[in-house]
Design a protein around this motif. Structure first.
Motif, PDB file in Angstrom:
ATOM      1  N   VAL A  32       0.864  -1.169   0.000  1.00 48.15           N
ATOM      2  CA  VAL A  32       0.000   0.000   0.000  1.00 48.15           C
ATOM      3  C   VAL A  32       0.906   1.226   0.000  1.00 48.15           C
ATOM      4  O   VAL A  32       1.768   1.377   0.875  1.00 48.15           O
ATOM      5  CB  VAL A  32      -0.945   0.011   1.219  1.00 48.15           C
ATOM      6  N   VAL A  33       0.743   2.073  -1.004  1.00 49.98           N
ATOM      7  CA  VAL A  33       1.559   3.275  -1.138  1.00 49.98           C
ATOM      8  C   VAL A  33       0.908   4.413  -0.357  1.00 49.98           C
ATOM      9  O   VAL A  33      -0.254   4.744  -0.600  1.00 49.98           O
ATOM     10  CB  VAL A  33       1.723   3.651  -2.631  1.00 49.98           C
ATOM     11  N   HIS A  34       1.662   4.970   0.569  1.00 46.65           N
ATOM     12  CA  HIS A  34       1.168   6.079   1.387  1.00 46.65           C
ATOM     13  C   HIS A  34       1.830   7.411   1.038  1.00 46.65           C
ATOM     14  O   HIS A  34       1.336   8.455   1.432  1.00 46.65           O
ATOM     15  CB  HIS A  34       1.394   5.784   2.874  1.00 46.65           C
ATOM     16  N   TYR A  44      -2.916   3.953  -2.253  1.00 43.96           N
ATOM     17  CA  TYR A  44      -3.321   3.066  -3.336  1.00 43.96           C
ATOM     18  C   TYR A  44      -2.469   1.802  -3.244  1.00 43.96           C
ATOM     19  O   TYR A  44      -1.434   1.798  -2.579  1.00 43.96           O
ATOM     20  CB  TYR A  44      -3.239   3.729  -4.710  1.00 43.96           C
ATOM     21  N   THR A  45      -2.937   0.747  -3.876  1.00 40.45           N
ATOM     22  CA  THR A  45      -2.297  -0.553  -3.732  1.00 40.45           C
ATOM     23  C   THR A  45      -1.670  -0.997  -5.042  1.00 40.45           C
ATOM     24  O   THR A  45      -2.347  -1.076  -6.068  1.00 40.45           O
ATOM     25  CB  THR A  45      -3.319  -1.613  -3.256  1.00 40.45           C
ATOM     26  N   ILE A  46      -0.371  -1.275  -4.992  1.00 42.28           N
ATOM     27  CA  ILE A  46       0.382  -1.826  -6.114  1.00 42.28           C
ATOM     28  C   ILE A  46       0.579  -3.307  -5.816  1.00 42.28           C
ATOM     29  O   ILE A  46       0.849  -3.685  -4.674  1.00 42.28           O
ATOM     30  CB  ILE A  46       1.771  -1.151  -6.232  1.00 42.28           C
ATOM     31  N   ALA A  47       0.467  -4.146  -6.854  1.00 43.80           N
ATOM     32  CA  ALA A  47       0.585  -5.578  -6.615  1.00 43.80           C
ATOM     33  C   ALA A  47       1.291  -6.282  -7.758  1.00 43.80           C
ATOM     34  O   ALA A  47       1.379  -5.781  -8.870  1.00 43.80           O
ATOM     35  CB  ALA A  47      -0.802  -6.194  -6.441  1.00 43.80           C
ATOM     36  N   ARG A  48       1.745  -7.457  -7.425  1.00 48.02           N
ATOM     37  CA  ARG A  48       2.205  -8.413  -8.427  1.00 48.02           C
ATOM     38  C   ARG A  48       1.151  -9.510  -8.440  1.00 48.02           C
ATOM     39  O   ARG A  48       0.883 -10.138  -7.412  1.00 48.02           O
ATOM     40  CB  ARG A  48       3.578  -8.956  -8.022  1.00 48.02           C
ATOM     41  N   VAL A  49       0.520  -9.673  -9.604  1.00 49.74           N
ATOM     42  CA  VAL A  49      -0.545 -10.667  -9.756  1.00 49.74           C
ATOM     43  C   VAL A  49      -0.024 -11.811 -10.612  1.00 49.74           C
ATOM     44  O   VAL A  49       0.542 -11.581 -11.691  1.00 49.74           O
ATOM     45  CB  VAL A  49      -1.797 -10.028 -10.407  1.00 49.74           C
ATOM     46  N   GLY A  97     -16.207  -3.239   5.094  1.00 51.09           N
ATOM     47  CA  GLY A  97     -15.786  -2.932   6.453  1.00 51.09           C
ATOM     48  C   GLY A  97     -14.335  -2.519   6.598  1.00 51.09           C
ATOM     49  O   GLY A  97     -13.832  -2.450   7.712  1.00 51.09           O
ATOM     50  N   THR A  98     -13.628  -2.241   5.499  1.00 49.47           N
ATOM     51  CA  THR A  98     -12.234  -1.834   5.601  1.00 49.47           C
ATOM     52  C   THR A  98     -12.078  -0.372   5.224  1.00 49.47           C
ATOM     53  O   THR A  98     -12.913   0.196   4.535  1.00 49.47           O
ATOM     54  CB  THR A  98     -11.325  -2.686   4.686  1.00 49.47           C
ATOM     55  N   GLU A  99     -11.013   0.213   5.690  1.00 52.72           N
ATOM     56  CA  GLU A  99     -10.677   1.606   5.378  1.00 52.72           C
ATOM     57  C   GLU A  99      -9.835   1.641   4.109  1.00 52.72           C
ATOM     58  O   GLU A  99      -9.205   0.643   3.762  1.00 52.72           O
ATOM     59  CB  GLU A  99      -9.897   2.218   6.544  1.00 52.72           C
ATOM     60  N   PRO A 100      -9.768   2.802   3.415  1.00 49.53           N
ATOM     61  CA  PRO A 100      -8.992   2.879   2.185  1.00 49.53           C
ATOM     62  C   PRO A 100      -7.528   2.487   2.333  1.00 49.53           C
ATOM     63  O   PRO A 100      -6.946   1.936   1.426  1.00 49.53           O
ATOM     64  CB  PRO A 100      -9.119   4.345   1.770  1.00 49.53           C
ATOM     65  N   ASP A 101      -6.907   2.742   3.495  1.00 50.14           N
ATOM     66  CA  ASP A 101      -5.501   2.371   3.634  1.00 50.14           C
ATOM     67  C   ASP A 101      -5.325   0.921   4.067  1.00 50.14           C
ATOM     68  O   ASP A 101      -4.213   0.444   4.208  1.00 50.14           O
ATOM     69  CB  ASP A 101      -4.761   3.321   4.567  1.00 50.14           C
ATOM     70  N   ASP A 102      -6.398   0.212   4.283  1.00 46.11           N
ATOM     71  CA  ASP A 102      -6.352  -1.225   4.543  1.00 46.11           C
ATOM     72  C   ASP A 102      -7.473  -1.859   3.743  1.00 46.11           C
ATOM     73  O   ASP A 102      -8.543  -2.144   4.261  1.00 46.11           O
ATOM     74  CB  ASP A 102      -6.517  -1.523   6.039  1.00 46.11           C
ATOM     75  N   ALA A 103      -7.238  -2.048   2.463  1.00 46.97           N
ATOM     76  CA  ALA A 103      -8.284  -2.548   1.576  1.00 46.97           C
ATOM     77  C   ALA A 103      -8.629  -4.005   1.829  1.00 46.97           C
ATOM     78  O   ALA A 103      -9.497  -4.555   1.172  1.00 46.97           O
ATOM     79  CB  ALA A 103      -7.850  -2.361   0.118  1.00 46.97           C
ATOM     80  N   GLY A 104      -7.978  -4.611   2.793  1.00 47.26           N
ATOM     81  CA  GLY A 104      -8.305  -5.988   3.127  1.00 47.26           C
ATOM     82  C   GLY A 104      -7.693  -7.007   2.188  1.00 47.26           C
ATOM     83  O   GLY A 104      -8.110  -8.154   2.178  1.00 47.26           O
TER      84      GLY A 104
END
Length: 150
Positions: free
Chosen positions: A70-72, A83-88, A106-113
């Motif tokens: 998660v990029v802060h 926002y979240t960067i990933a390797r899929v 039920g999650t916050e934007p900085d913890d998208a679950g």
């Protein structure tokens, strides 16, 4: 979603891949000699070394989260955080660097679950030049039908 990232122009190796994105189709470079799928497109098959039997095949668009962060602190001021960067890891095998989009209930934007191993499916962000960028979301749950009692 954030403002659009800077995207390199298509070149001889990536033109067919970018053209497919214009149609919201995810394709993978495939060696017809050994059957290997690879991304990003290259001039050579990384499995068998062939340079003459490379083409593109349709990918399912399904995959799993291999890793993410998660990029802060954004590298540009116009990018909203987090926002979240990933390797899929795609179902066909190759890894794709991408963004993950969408929140778990039920999650916050900085913890998208997000969790490593979560299933994802491709979605698209259109670019002004007609191309599109693949992003990945959680699959939409299927509703059971009378013929499909799941």
């Amino acid at each position: 979603m954030n403002p659009l990232p800077e995207v390199p122009p298509a070149d001889d190796l990536t033109a067919d891949w970018w053209q497919a994105t214009c149609e919201h189709r995810l394709v993978l470079q495939t060696c017809t000699g050994c059957g290997h799928h690879q991304h990003p497109p290259r001039a050579v098959c990384v499995r068998c070394g062939d340079t003459t039997r490379l083409g593109f095949t349709e990918a399912s668009g399904d995959g799993t989260v291999d890793t993410f962060t998660v990029v802060h602190r954004a590298p540009r001021r116009d990018l909203a955080v987090p926002y979240t960067i990933a390797r899929v890891r795609l179902a066909e095998g190759p890894l794709l660097l991408t963004r993950l989009d969408g929140l778990s209930p039920g999650t916050e934007p900085d913890d998208a679950g997000w969790r490593i191993g979560d299933p994802v499916t491709v979605d698209w962000v259109d670019l002004p030049d007609g191309r599109a960028l693949p992003v990945f979301r959680r699959p939409t749950p299927r509703r059971p039908t009378p013929a499909d009692p799941r």
